[in-house]
Each structure stands twice: as C-alpha cells, then as structure tokens.
Design a protein around this motif. Structure first.
Motif, PDB file in Angstrom:
ATOM      1  N   ASN A  28     120.722  92.639 149.430  1.00  0.00           N
ATOM      2  CA  ASN A  28     120.332  92.013 148.176  1.00  0.00           C
ATOM      3  C   ASN A  28     119.826  93.143 147.020  1.00  0.00           C
ATOM      4  OD1 ASN A  28     118.712  90.579 146.314  1.00  0.00           O
ATOM      5  ND2 ASN A  28     117.304  89.429 147.479  1.00  0.00           N
ATOM      6  N   LEU A  29     121.093  93.382 146.078  1.00  0.00           N
ATOM      7  CA  LEU A  29     121.150  94.349 145.363  1.00  0.00           C
ATOM      8  C   LEU A  29     120.119  94.005 144.229  1.00  0.00           C
ATOM      9  CD1 LEU A  29     122.457  96.996 144.278  1.00  0.00           C
ATOM     10  CD2 LEU A  29     124.161  95.628 143.292  1.00  0.00           C
ATOM     11  N   PRO A  30     120.107  93.088 143.680  1.00  0.00           N
ATOM     12  CA  PRO A  30     119.099  92.675 142.416  1.00  0.00           C
ATOM     13  C   PRO A  30     117.629  93.129 142.835  1.00  0.00           C
ATOM     14  CG  PRO A  30     120.466  91.008 142.435  1.00  0.00           C
ATOM     15  CD  PRO A  30     120.758  91.625 143.795  1.00  0.00           C
ATOM     16  N   TYR A  65     111.295 106.716 152.844  1.00  0.00           N
ATOM     17  CA  TYR A  65     111.920 106.314 154.156  1.00  0.00           C
ATOM     18  C   TYR A  65     112.211 104.959 154.067  1.00  0.00           C
ATOM     19  CZ  TYR A  65     109.990 110.728 155.503  1.00  0.00           C
ATOM     20  OH  TYR A  65     109.690 112.079 155.788  1.00  0.00           O
ATOM     21  N   CYS A  66     113.418 104.482 154.672  1.00  0.00           N
ATOM     22  CA  CYS A  66     113.831 103.130 154.760  1.00  0.00           C
ATOM     23  C   CYS A  66     113.929 102.941 156.395  1.00  0.00           C
ATOM     24  CB  CYS A  66     115.321 103.144 154.385  1.00  0.00           C
ATOM     25  SG  CYS A  66     116.064 101.239 154.518  1.00  0.00           S
ATOM     26  N   LEU A  67     113.366 101.732 156.522  1.00  0.00           N
ATOM     27  CA  LEU A  67     113.225 101.467 158.004  1.00  0.00           C
ATOM     28  C   LEU A  67     114.335 100.497 158.562  1.00  0.00           C
ATOM     29  CD1 LEU A  67     109.359 101.184 158.278  1.00  0.00           C
ATOM     30  CD2 LEU A  67     110.828 102.982 158.428  1.00  0.00           C
ATOM     31  N   GLY A  68     115.605 100.257 157.961  1.00  0.00           N
ATOM     32  CA  GLY A  68     116.576  99.745 158.224  1.00  0.00           C
ATOM     33  C   GLY A  68     116.911  98.254 157.709  1.00  0.00           C
ATOM     34  N   ASP A  69     117.960  97.925 158.119  1.00  0.00           N
ATOM     35  CA  ASP A  69     118.629  96.628 157.924  1.00  0.00           C
ATOM     36  C   ASP A  69     118.954  96.528 156.145  1.00  0.00           C
ATOM     37  OD1 ASP A  69     118.789  95.118 160.146  1.00  0.00           O
ATOM     38  OD2 ASP A  69     117.200  93.854 159.775  1.00  0.00           O
ATOM     39  N   LEU A  70     119.991  97.502 156.055  1.00  0.00           N
ATOM     40  CA  LEU A  70     120.523  97.481 154.920  1.00  0.00           C
ATOM     41  C   LEU A  70     121.436  96.188 154.517  1.00  0.00           C
ATOM     42  CD1 LEU A  70     121.492 101.358 154.428  1.00  0.00           C
ATOM     43  CD2 LEU A  70     119.307 100.141 154.043  1.00  0.00           C
ATOM     44  N   VAL A  71     122.091  95.735 155.452  1.00  0.00           N
ATOM     45  CA  VAL A  71     123.245  94.616 155.247  1.00  0.00           C
ATOM     46  C   VAL A  71     122.656  93.406 156.004  1.00  0.00           C
ATOM     47  CG1 VAL A  71     124.789  96.638 155.197  1.00  0.00           C
ATOM     48  CG2 VAL A  71     124.118  95.278 157.609  1.00  0.00           C
ATOM     49  N   PRO A  76     126.423  94.744 150.285  1.00  0.00           N
ATOM     50  CA  PRO A  76     126.010  95.574 151.377  1.00  0.00           C
ATOM     51  C   PRO A  76     126.443  96.971 150.725  1.00  0.00           C
ATOM     52  CG  PRO A  76     128.019  94.337 151.997  1.00  0.00           C
ATOM     53  CD  PRO A  76     127.331  93.652 150.888  1.00  0.00           C
ATOM     54  N   ASN A  77     127.945  97.225 150.067  1.00  0.00           N
ATOM     55  CA  ASN A  77     128.259  98.600 149.904  1.00  0.00           C
ATOM     56  C   ASN A  77     127.567  99.100 148.674  1.00  0.00           C
ATOM     57  OD1 ASN A  77     130.556  98.073 151.676  1.00  0.00           O
ATOM     58  ND2 ASN A  77     131.474  96.533 150.217  1.00  0.00           N
ATOM     59  N   GLU A  78     127.059  98.460 147.888  1.00  0.00           N
ATOM     60  CA  GLU A  78     126.286  98.740 146.671  1.00  0.00           C
ATOM     61  C   GLU A  78     124.881  99.087 147.256  1.00  0.00           C
ATOM     62  OE1 GLU A  78     128.954  95.906 144.908  1.00  0.00           O
ATOM     63  OE2 GLU A  78     128.038  96.019 146.680  1.00  0.00           O
ATOM     64  N   VAL A  79     124.284  98.540 147.943  1.00  0.00           N
ATOM     65  CA  VAL A  79     123.075  98.946 148.541  1.00  0.00           C
ATOM     66  C   VAL A  79     123.160 100.429 149.356  1.00  0.00           C
ATOM     67  CG1 VAL A  79     121.018  98.383 150.187  1.00  0.00           C
ATOM     68  CG2 VAL A  79     121.809  96.771 148.598  1.00  0.00           C
ATOM     69  N   ILE A  80     124.291 100.190 150.331  1.00  0.00           N
ATOM     70  CA  ILE A  80     124.277 101.444 151.117  1.00  0.00           C
ATOM     71  C   ILE A  80     124.595 102.581 150.072  1.00  0.00           C
ATOM     72  CG2 ILE A  80     125.933 102.585 152.856  1.00  0.00           C
ATOM     73  CD1 ILE A  80     126.515  99.691 154.100  1.00  0.00           C
ATOM     74  N   ASN A  81     125.199 102.768 149.188  1.00  0.00           N
ATOM     75  CA  ASN A  81     125.665 103.864 148.402  1.00  0.00           C
ATOM     76  C   ASN A  81     124.568 104.176 147.439  1.00  0.00           C
ATOM     77  OD1 ASN A  81     128.443 104.082 149.255  1.00  0.00           O
ATOM     78  ND2 ASN A  81     129.176 102.411 148.044  1.00  0.00           N
ATOM     79  N   GLY A 133     131.052  81.735 156.990  1.00  0.00           N
ATOM     80  CA  GLY A 133     129.595  81.610 157.414  1.00  0.00           C
ATOM     81  C   GLY A 133     128.851  82.853 157.117  1.00  0.00           C
ATOM     82  N   LYS A 134     127.640  83.121 158.057  1.00  0.00           N
ATOM     83  CA  LYS A 134     126.894  84.328 157.739  1.00  0.00           C
ATOM     84  C   LYS A 134     127.906  85.497 158.198  1.00  0.00           C
ATOM     85  CE  LYS A 134     122.655  81.920 158.586  1.00  0.00           C
ATOM     86  NZ  LYS A 134     121.496  82.140 159.397  1.00  0.00           N
ATOM     87  N   ASN A 135     128.676  85.629 158.928  1.00  0.00           N
ATOM     88  CA  ASN A 135     129.631  86.699 159.170  1.00  0.00           C
ATOM     89  C   ASN A 135     130.265  87.461 158.042  1.00  0.00           C
ATOM     90  OD1 ASN A 135     128.534  86.982 161.938  1.00  0.00           O
ATOM     91  ND2 ASN A 135     130.484  86.196 162.721  1.00  0.00           N
ATOM     92  N   TYR A 136     130.278  86.524 156.955  1.00  0.00           N
ATOM     93  CA  TYR A 136     131.163  86.963 155.849  1.00  0.00           C
ATOM     94  C   TYR A 136     130.318  88.466 155.169  1.00  0.00           C
ATOM     95  CZ  TYR A 136     132.442  87.240 150.986  1.00  0.00           C
ATOM     96  OH  TYR A 136     133.216  87.697 149.971  1.00  0.00           O
ATOM     97  N   ALA A 137     129.013  88.433 155.408  1.00  0.00           N
ATOM     98  CA  ALA A 137     128.280  89.355 154.728  1.00  0.00           C
ATOM     99  C   ALA A 137     128.659  90.589 155.545  1.00  0.00           C
ATOM    100  CB  ALA A 137     126.807  89.010 155.103  1.00  0.00           C
ATOM    101  N   TYR A 138     129.108  90.638 156.750  1.00  0.00           N
ATOM    102  CA  TYR A 138     129.569  91.836 157.242  1.00  0.00           C
ATOM    103  C   TYR A 138     131.109  92.228 157.180  1.00  0.00           C
ATOM    104  CZ  TYR A 138     125.281  90.406 159.965  1.00  0.00           C
ATOM    105  OH  TYR A 138     124.073  90.196 159.963  1.00  0.00           O
ATOM    106  N   SER A 139     131.679  91.352 156.864  1.00  0.00           N
ATOM    107  CA  SER A 139     133.231  91.639 156.634  1.00  0.00           C
ATOM    108  C   SER A 139     133.751  92.269 155.560  1.00  0.00           C
ATOM    109  CB  SER A 139     134.132  90.115 156.760  1.00  0.00           C
ATOM    110  OG  SER A 139     133.730  89.483 155.460  1.00  0.00           O
ATOM    111  N   ILE A 140     132.647  92.129 154.421  1.00  0.00           N
ATOM    112  CA  ILE A 140     133.021  92.896 153.207  1.00  0.00           C
ATOM    113  C   ILE A 140     132.606  94.299 153.075  1.00  0.00           C
ATOM    114  CG2 ILE A 140     133.223  90.988 151.736  1.00  0.00           C
ATOM    115  CD1 ILE A 140     130.241  91.040 151.023  1.00  0.00           C
TER     116      ILE A 140
END
Length: 246
Positions: free
Chosen positions: A12-14, A32-38, A44-49, A79-86
């Motif tokens: 959730n970039l915003p 510190y970040c405790l996980g679940d970036l995606v 997902p890519n914008e958050v990770i970077n 469906g929800k797996n689209y969030a991982y495919s990108i």
C-alpha cells in the motif's frame, strides 16, 4: 533512544509514503520493519525499493516468504495472486534474503535486556500472538526465545501488554508489542499505524519505567489506494477491507 517499529505494509504505497513522512518528523535513532511488504495491493516493487533506498532493516513476513513458494500456474491466476505476479525479479531476490528475526541487546541501568523482533512469533511467521493469550504460555515464549521485549505484527491489531512473574521475591517484566499495520489495519480503524519504542536510562525499575510504547496512527489518501485496486485485476473485496479495516 527512539526506535520506530512498523509492519504489514502490504504494498500500500500511499499509506507507506505517509508513514515515512510521519516517521521523518519524529527523527528516530533507528527504524525496523517487521515484514509483509507485499500482498493485497499493486505497489510491491515501489514499497520494496523505498525500503532498500532507506536501508531499513527488515525481516521476512509470511507474505514475503510466500513469493518464492508460488508456482507459475498460481501466479498466472487472477485474484489475490495478482499482487505477487507483478513483483520484479530483483525485488523477489531481495525478499528471499530477508532474515526471520532481528535481535538487539541493550545494557541499561547495570542490566541487560533483549529485544527480539519477529513477524508472527519466534516459532513461525504465520503464528498469531493475540492480546488475550494465556499469560503463562506467553511468558514461556519469552523465556524460550531469550527475550525481554518481543515485537511483532501479523495480526494487524496493535497492542502493548506487560507480563510479569515473581521468582524468589524478584519480579521480572516482559513486554509484548504488536506494532499494528501500516497498510492494512484490521482493528476497525482504517488509519495506518506504527510504534515508537522509547528507551530511557533512569533509576527506576528497568522493565517498567525505562520502556515506553507510543502508538502512532495517521491518515492517508485512502481513495488513491482503493482506486488503484479498482483499476487492477485484484478483487474489489480488498477495497472494502481497507475502508472498514478488517
């Protein structure tokens, strides 16, 4: 010392950008970040970077770990797996190298106390440590993990619970801190959230007066976030979950 702890951004970039603005205002000594970036969203890519650019120490959440387990067939499903495919290849590589936990030890008031950061629990990134967990069972987790302060996320429901036990007339305190969720709250409040952990040196009891936990909630442009989901192959049920925080 002022330590920022956050978790469960879920692409959730915003919300994440607003969280970073609030964090910068606080001028923390460590983050510190405790996980679940995606998962659940389209950035997902914008958050990770952003995590990488800021060099924020991060542990692997269950959704981060899920990325390497999904098959090509699963990733091709709508469906929800689209969030991982990108998720890009470099970003996937980053997720696969994240550690399962982070430990930080402090020497304070002539004593040492130990902070353990995990995503779900010391045993699994999928285990929930809920606020109503049996006290004796909770204390055993601290003992087995060798921790005085246990910081985690996963349930997206923030709380701070102090547990104590007395042995030979000496009382020991344990702090359980769920830092909530930046990008997908589940406590009925759609505001994003994170924790400020304040550590003070004083003459009082180490485990009571030296530790303060501050919960920060912030508004963000949730319409910008929900519109991005609506314009994607992700299911629209995720919009309602963001708006109603469940």
């Amino acid at each position: 010392m002022k330590i920022i702890l956050f978790s469960d951004v879920h692409a959730n970039l915003p919300a994440f950008e607003r969280a970073l603005e609030e964090i910068d205002k606080l001028i923390p000594d460590a983050i510190y970040c405790l996980g679940d970036l995606v998962g659940y969203h389209v950035f997902p890519n914008e958050v990770i970077n952003k995590i990488r650019e800021r060099r924020i120490p991060t542990i692997a959440g269950n959704h981060d770990a899920k990325v390497r387990k999904l098959t090509e067939a699963q990733l091709s499903e709508f469906g929800k797996n689209y969030a991982y495919s990108i998720i890009g290849e470099q970003e996937k590589q980053f997720l696969t190298t994240l550690p399962s936990h982070i430990r930080v030890d402090f020497e304070l008031n002539e004593d040492i106390f130990r902070i353990l950061m995990v995503h779900g629990s010391p045993y699994s990134n999928e285990e929930y440590l809920l606020e109503n967990k049996d006290e004796s069972d909770f204390i055993n987790i601290f003992k087995e993990a060798g921790a005085d302060i246990l910081c985690f996320g996963h349930s997206h429901k923030p709380y701070h619970r102090v547990l104590c036990e007395t042995i030979d007339d000496k009382t020991r305190f344990y702090h359980a801190i769920n830092v909530g969720s930046v990008g997908k709250p589940k406590d009925g409040n759609p505001q994003g959230g994170f924790v400020v952990l304040h550590i003070h040196k004083n003459s009082g009891n180490l485990y009571e007066e030296s530790i303060q936990v501050q919960f920060i909630r912030f508004d963000y442009d949730i319409n910008l976030s929900t519109q991005a989901i609506e314009n994607s192959p992700l299911p629209n049920e995720l919009i309602k979950m963001l708006e109603q925080a469940y």
